[in-house]
Write a protein that holds these residues in place. Sequence first.
Motif, PDB file in Angstrom:
ATOM      1  N   LEU A  48      -6.985   1.269   0.687  1.00 42.62           N
ATOM      2  CA  LEU A  48      -5.552   1.177   0.375  1.00 42.62           C
ATOM      3  C   LEU A  48      -4.721   1.334   1.637  1.00 42.62           C
ATOM      4  CD1 LEU A  48      -5.391   3.253  -2.932  1.00 42.62           C
ATOM      5  CD2 LEU A  48      -5.132   0.773  -2.712  1.00 42.62           C
ATOM      6  N   ASN A  49      -5.098   2.287   2.473  1.00 43.02           N
ATOM      7  CA  ASN A  49      -4.364   2.506   3.727  1.00 43.02           C
ATOM      8  C   ASN A  49      -4.527   1.327   4.675  1.00 43.02           C
ATOM      9  OD1 ASN A  49      -3.269   5.000   2.989  1.00 43.02           O
ATOM     10  ND2 ASN A  49      -5.087   6.100   3.667  1.00 43.02           N
ATOM     11  N   ARG A 108       1.206   1.761   0.455  1.00 42.68           N
ATOM     12  CA  ARG A 108       1.548   3.191   0.461  1.00 42.68           C
ATOM     13  C   ARG A 108       1.831   3.660  -0.960  1.00 42.68           C
ATOM     14  NH1 ARG A 108      -0.570   2.339   4.606  1.00 42.68           N
ATOM     15  NH2 ARG A 108       0.329   2.505   6.672  1.00 42.68           N
ATOM     16  N   ASN A 109       1.787   4.968  -1.151  1.00 44.59           N
ATOM     17  CA  ASN A 109       2.102   5.499  -2.483  1.00 44.59           C
ATOM     18  C   ASN A 109       3.597   5.369  -2.753  1.00 44.59           C
ATOM     19  OD1 ASN A 109       3.383   7.694  -1.257  1.00 44.59           O
ATOM     20  ND2 ASN A 109       1.694   9.100  -1.607  1.00 44.59           N
ATOM     21  N   ASP A 110       4.013   5.782  -3.927  1.00 46.45           N
ATOM     22  CA  ASP A 110       5.404   5.606  -4.360  1.00 46.45           C
ATOM     23  C   ASP A 110       6.395   6.325  -3.446  1.00 46.45           C
ATOM     24  OD1 ASP A 110       7.077   4.295  -6.126  1.00 46.45           O
ATOM     25  OD2 ASP A 110       7.117   5.935  -7.576  1.00 46.45           O
ATOM     26  N   GLU A 148       4.047   7.305   1.497  1.00 48.78           N
ATOM     27  CA  GLU A 148       3.085   8.032   2.331  1.00 48.78           C
ATOM     28  C   GLU A 148       1.727   7.343   2.333  1.00 48.78           C
ATOM     29  OE1 GLU A 148       3.059  11.613   0.086  1.00 48.78           O
ATOM     30  OE2 GLU A 148       4.871  12.402   1.008  1.00 48.78           O
ATOM     31  N   LEU A 149       0.931   7.643   3.367  1.00 52.66           N
ATOM     32  CA  LEU A 149      -0.461   7.208   3.388  1.00 52.66           C
ATOM     33  C   LEU A 149      -1.215   7.879   2.248  1.00 52.66           C
ATOM     34  CD1 LEU A 149      -1.278   7.430   7.203  1.00 52.66           C
ATOM     35  CD2 LEU A 149      -1.104   5.345   5.830  1.00 52.66           C
TER      36      LEU A 149
END
Length: 100
Positions: free
Chosen positions: A72-73, A78-80, A83-84
């Motif tokens: 994913l990174n 990135r998250n909502d 952030e990593l």
Amino acid sequence: MKQFNEKLAKWINATPSNDAGINNIQVPGQVEHLVWQNRYKEPSAYELDFVQQLIQAFSNGVTELNDLVLSLNQQGFRNDAGELWTVENFSTEMQRLGYE
């Protein structure tokens, strides 16, 4: 086609009714079957993008959580909160999106 279960949206954080089954009795042959029985709202753009990123990772053979977070990174997703991904915030996000 409805994209979420409208009745479920009303039941989240609802107080129990004293009238059991009121307006929820199903008549055989007249039940409305929803494609998305357990959604209380339509998925957001973030949730739809997240699904696509997960599909991409799994299509590339990722099977372990640490590798999934790394994928994913590497994909730049990135998250909502922007952030990593970490194992911890991925697990928290899965719980949140699963509506516990």
